[in-house]
Write a protein that holds these residues in place. Structure first.
Motif, PDB file in Angstrom:
ATOM      1  N   THR A  98       0.847  -1.194   0.000  1.00 23.66           N
ATOM      2  CA  THR A  98       0.000   0.000   0.000  1.00 23.66           C
ATOM      3  C   THR A  98       0.882   1.244   0.000  1.00 23.66           C
ATOM      4  O   THR A  98       2.062   1.170   0.375  1.00 23.66           O
ATOM      5  CB  THR A  98      -0.916   0.044   1.242  1.00 23.66           C
ATOM      6  OG1 THR A  98      -0.106   0.208   2.421  1.00 23.66           O
ATOM      7  CG2 THR A  98      -1.740  -1.240   1.363  1.00 23.66           C
ATOM      8  N   PRO A  99       0.328   2.396  -0.392  1.00 18.80           N
ATOM      9  CA  PRO A  99       1.119   3.633  -0.322  1.00 18.80           C
ATOM     10  C   PRO A  99       1.635   3.932   1.073  1.00 18.80           C
ATOM     11  O   PRO A  99       2.768   4.394   1.239  1.00 18.80           O
ATOM     12  CB  PRO A  99       0.125   4.700  -0.801  1.00 18.80           C
ATOM     13  CG  PRO A  99      -0.832   3.974  -1.678  1.00 18.80           C
ATOM     14  CD  PRO A  99      -0.973   2.614  -1.054  1.00 18.80           C
ATOM     15  N   GLY A 100       0.839   3.640   2.105  1.00 18.33           N
ATOM     16  CA  GLY A 100       1.271   3.887   3.480  1.00 18.33           C
ATOM     17  C   GLY A 100       2.452   3.028   3.872  1.00 18.33           C
ATOM     18  O   GLY A 100       3.402   3.497   4.509  1.00 18.33           O
ATOM     19  N   MET A 101       2.412   1.750   3.510  1.00 20.42           N
ATOM     20  CA  MET A 101       3.522   0.858   3.810  1.00 20.42           C
ATOM     21  C   MET A 101       4.780   1.284   3.058  1.00 20.42           C
ATOM     22  O   MET A 101       5.885   1.247   3.605  1.00 20.42           O
ATOM     23  CB  MET A 101       3.160  -0.586   3.438  1.00 20.42           C
ATOM     24  CG  MET A 101       2.086  -1.218   4.311  1.00 20.42           C
ATOM     25  SD  MET A 101       1.596  -2.865   3.726  1.00 20.42           S
ATOM     26  CE  MET A 101       3.132  -3.770   3.951  1.00 20.42           C
ATOM     27  N   LEU A 102       4.591   1.707   1.814  1.00 24.19           N
ATOM     28  CA  LEU A 102       5.742   2.149   1.025  1.00 24.19           C
ATOM     29  C   LEU A 102       6.366   3.401   1.628  1.00 24.19           C
ATOM     30  O   LEU A 102       7.589   3.519   1.715  1.00 24.19           O
ATOM     31  CB  LEU A 102       5.319   2.408  -0.417  1.00 24.19           C
ATOM     32  CG  LEU A 102       6.425   2.883  -1.367  1.00 24.19           C
ATOM     33  CD1 LEU A 102       7.554   1.858  -1.451  1.00 24.19           C
ATOM     34  CD2 LEU A 102       5.848   3.151  -2.760  1.00 24.19           C
ATOM     35  N   MET A 103       5.527   4.326   2.089  1.00 21.05           N
ATOM     36  CA  MET A 103       6.050   5.550   2.689  1.00 21.05           C
ATOM     37  C   MET A 103       6.822   5.237   3.971  1.00 21.05           C
ATOM     38  O   MET A 103       7.896   5.800   4.218  1.00 21.05           O
ATOM     39  CB  MET A 103       4.917   6.527   2.981  1.00 21.05           C
ATOM     40  CG  MET A 103       5.394   7.859   3.545  1.00 21.05           C
ATOM     41  SD  MET A 103       4.071   9.067   3.754  1.00 21.05           S
ATOM     42  CE  MET A 103       3.643   9.404   2.056  1.00 21.05           C
ATOM     43  N   ALA A 104       6.300   4.312   4.794  1.00 20.58           N
ATOM     44  CA  ALA A 104       6.998   3.941   6.025  1.00 20.58           C
ATOM     45  C   ALA A 104       8.336   3.275   5.718  1.00 20.58           C
ATOM     46  O   ALA A 104       9.354   3.542   6.377  1.00 20.58           O
ATOM     47  CB  ALA A 104       6.117   3.007   6.858  1.00 20.58           C
ATOM     48  N   ALA A 105       8.347   2.420   4.704  1.00 18.19           N
ATOM     49  CA  ALA A 105       9.597   1.747   4.322  1.00 18.19           C
ATOM     50  C   ALA A 105      10.607   2.750   3.771  1.00 18.19           C
ATOM     51  O   ALA A 105      11.809   2.651   4.039  1.00 18.19           O
ATOM     52  CB  ALA A 105       9.310   0.657   3.292  1.00 18.19           C
ATOM     53  N   ARG A 106      10.124   3.729   2.998  1.00 12.58           N
ATOM     54  CA  ARG A 106      11.023   4.768   2.487  1.00 12.58           C
ATOM     55  C   ARG A 106      11.624   5.569   3.635  1.00 12.58           C
ATOM     56  O   ARG A 106      12.797   5.959   3.597  1.00 12.58           O
ATOM     57  CB  ARG A 106      10.281   5.711   1.534  1.00 12.58           C
ATOM     58  CG  ARG A 106       9.723   5.086   0.287  1.00 12.58           C
ATOM     59  CD  ARG A 106      10.756   4.300  -0.483  1.00 12.58           C
ATOM     60  NE  ARG A 106      11.826   5.151  -0.977  1.00 12.58           N
ATOM     61  CZ  ARG A 106      13.059   4.724  -1.252  1.00 12.58           C
ATOM     62  NH1 ARG A 106      13.384   3.457  -1.052  1.00 12.58           N
ATOM     63  NH2 ARG A 106      13.970   5.559  -1.715  1.00 12.58           N
ATOM     64  N   ALA A 107      10.828   5.834   4.651  1.00 11.61           N
ATOM     65  CA  ALA A 107      11.339   6.565   5.814  1.00 11.61           C
ATOM     66  C   ALA A 107      12.421   5.756   6.529  1.00 11.61           C
ATOM     67  O   ALA A 107      13.432   6.311   6.984  1.00 11.61           O
ATOM     68  CB  ALA A 107      10.189   6.890   6.771  1.00 11.61           C
TER      69      ALA A 107
END
Length: 398
Positions: A98-107
């Protein structure tokens, strides 16, 4: 640097360039994946800008928190720990759904990658003498070229053949292999701990009061802002406005990367020989001309687009070589680890904020064309010109 295990300066630089390759590959592959990510994850330009900036903003915040402690550790141990965290973060990107999971992983990637990137630059500054500093930085910067020439095109092809997650899974595997090599080859780097009378806490407070150090940080920020005003949105612009086929995007990074593999080290040699400011000024002038043309050109044939890419990568990216060398000389060795952490922090915060700002300026039409990209180009040129004046203010402290 301790004598055992023994490793030559050039071998050390090449090893660190391998680490930097995976950092840059991880960061760069997000941008050409923009059209595919926005389509498959149903993202608009603002949301895509947020995901891009998550990496940079996390790197900036963690780098700032780490700065007071950076000079208290053997740089080898610090790099190994942070690089392992970066590899796990990249793996998490490949497993995101999901976009949220991707954003957390990018962080997560940014949090560990920012500190390890700063540690790399600190090690280079510690072991390479000032008279060869720009050349050493040029070798490290070839990691950018290799990532662009080899990694990004391969990543795009993997994403087209399989799915967008594939490049991150491959990068995680490469990072694991490089970590093992780093563990086996990199010697301890702790000469900064052996300097008599060094008090890391006191030195950090002194660093915060150092006007010249802050001028170097300002130089890094303005260089990054001028670059990241357009680079995150270049791929969607080339596809939607210039008429480049999406399956030809890899050629942009292939051509630009191959060219700068050769020009990067040469720029470093020129900066050491003829003066860092002179070479920086030439890079800025030509980069401004290229950016102005690219941002206002409209549809172009493929050969013209590739020529623009080669010039952009050579001059817009090449300016960071003399700039980084000058910035590394702004403080004495005992405060260099903390300082390079602050520099990396400022770089990441600036790139993240700029990517976010850029996402609010440009918009995509229903046809896929990008509006107001010319405004980003004008802002990038203005900031580039301002960087010339800031560069002149940075003084050598050693």
């Amino acid at each position: 640097m301790d004598s055992a295990p023994r490793v030559s300066e050039r071998m050390l630089l090449l090893l660190l360039a391998c680490v930097q390759f995976t950092h840059i590959m991880d960061f760069m592959v997000m941008m050409p994946l923009g059209p595919q990510l926005m389509r498959e994850l149903d993202l608009d330009t603002t949301s895509f800008g947020h995901i891009i900036s998550a990496f940079a903003l996390a790197a900036g915040v963690v780098g700032l928190a780490m700065a007071p402690f950076a000079d208290r550790f053997d740089r080898r141990k610090l790099l190994l720990i942070c690089y392992a965290g970066f590899a796990f973060g990249t793996l998490a990107c490949g497993l995101a759904t999901t976009p949220g999971m991707l954003m957390a992983a990018r962080a997560m990637c940014g949090a560990f990658g920012g500190v390890s990137g700063a540690t790399i630059m600190t090690i280079v500054a510690d072991v390479v003498p000032a008279e060869r500093r720009a050349r050493g930085m040029g070798i490290i910067m070839t990691a950018f070229s290799a990532a662009a020439a080899l990694g990004v095109p391969l990543g795009l092809k993997l994403a087209q053949w399989w799915k967008w997650e594939a490049p991150f899974l491959v990068i995680a595997g490469v990072a694991a292999a490089v970590w093992v090599l780093l563990f086996r080859v990199l010697p301890p780097v702790r000469s900064h701990l052996d300097i008599a009378g060094v008090n890391p806490r006191k030195d950090f407070l002194t660093l915060l009061k150092d006007r010249n150090a802050w001028t170097g940080i300002a130089l890094m920020m303005i260089c990054v802002m001028s670059h990241f005003m357009i680079i995150p949105y270049l791929s969607p612009y080339l596809v939607g406005n210039v008429g480049l086929a999406e399956d030809h995007l890899f050629l942009i990074y292939l051509v630009g990367g191959v060219v700068t593999i050769f020009t990067g080290p040469y720029v470093g040699k020129l900066a050491d020989r003829h003066g860092r400011f002179r070479v920086f000024s030439i890079m800025i002038v030509i980069a401004c001309c290229v950016v102005g043309h690219m941002a206002t050109s409209g549809p172009l044939p493929l050969w013209h687009t590739l020529l623009n890419a080669a010039l952009f990568f050579t001059f817009a990216s090449g300016r960071f070589i003399p700039a980084q060398a000058t910035i590394s000389l702004a403080v004495p060795p005992a405060r260099r680890g903390a300082y390079m952490s602050l520099v990396a922090c400022s770089r990441d915060l600036a790139s993240g904020a700029t990517a976010d700002i850029g996402g609010k300026i440009v918009t995509l039409t229903a046809s896929g064309a990008m509006l107001h990209f010319d405004r980003l180009g004008l802002l990038a040129i203005t900031l580039s010109i301002c960087s010339l004046f800031v560069f002149r203010l940075v003084k050598v402290a050693e």
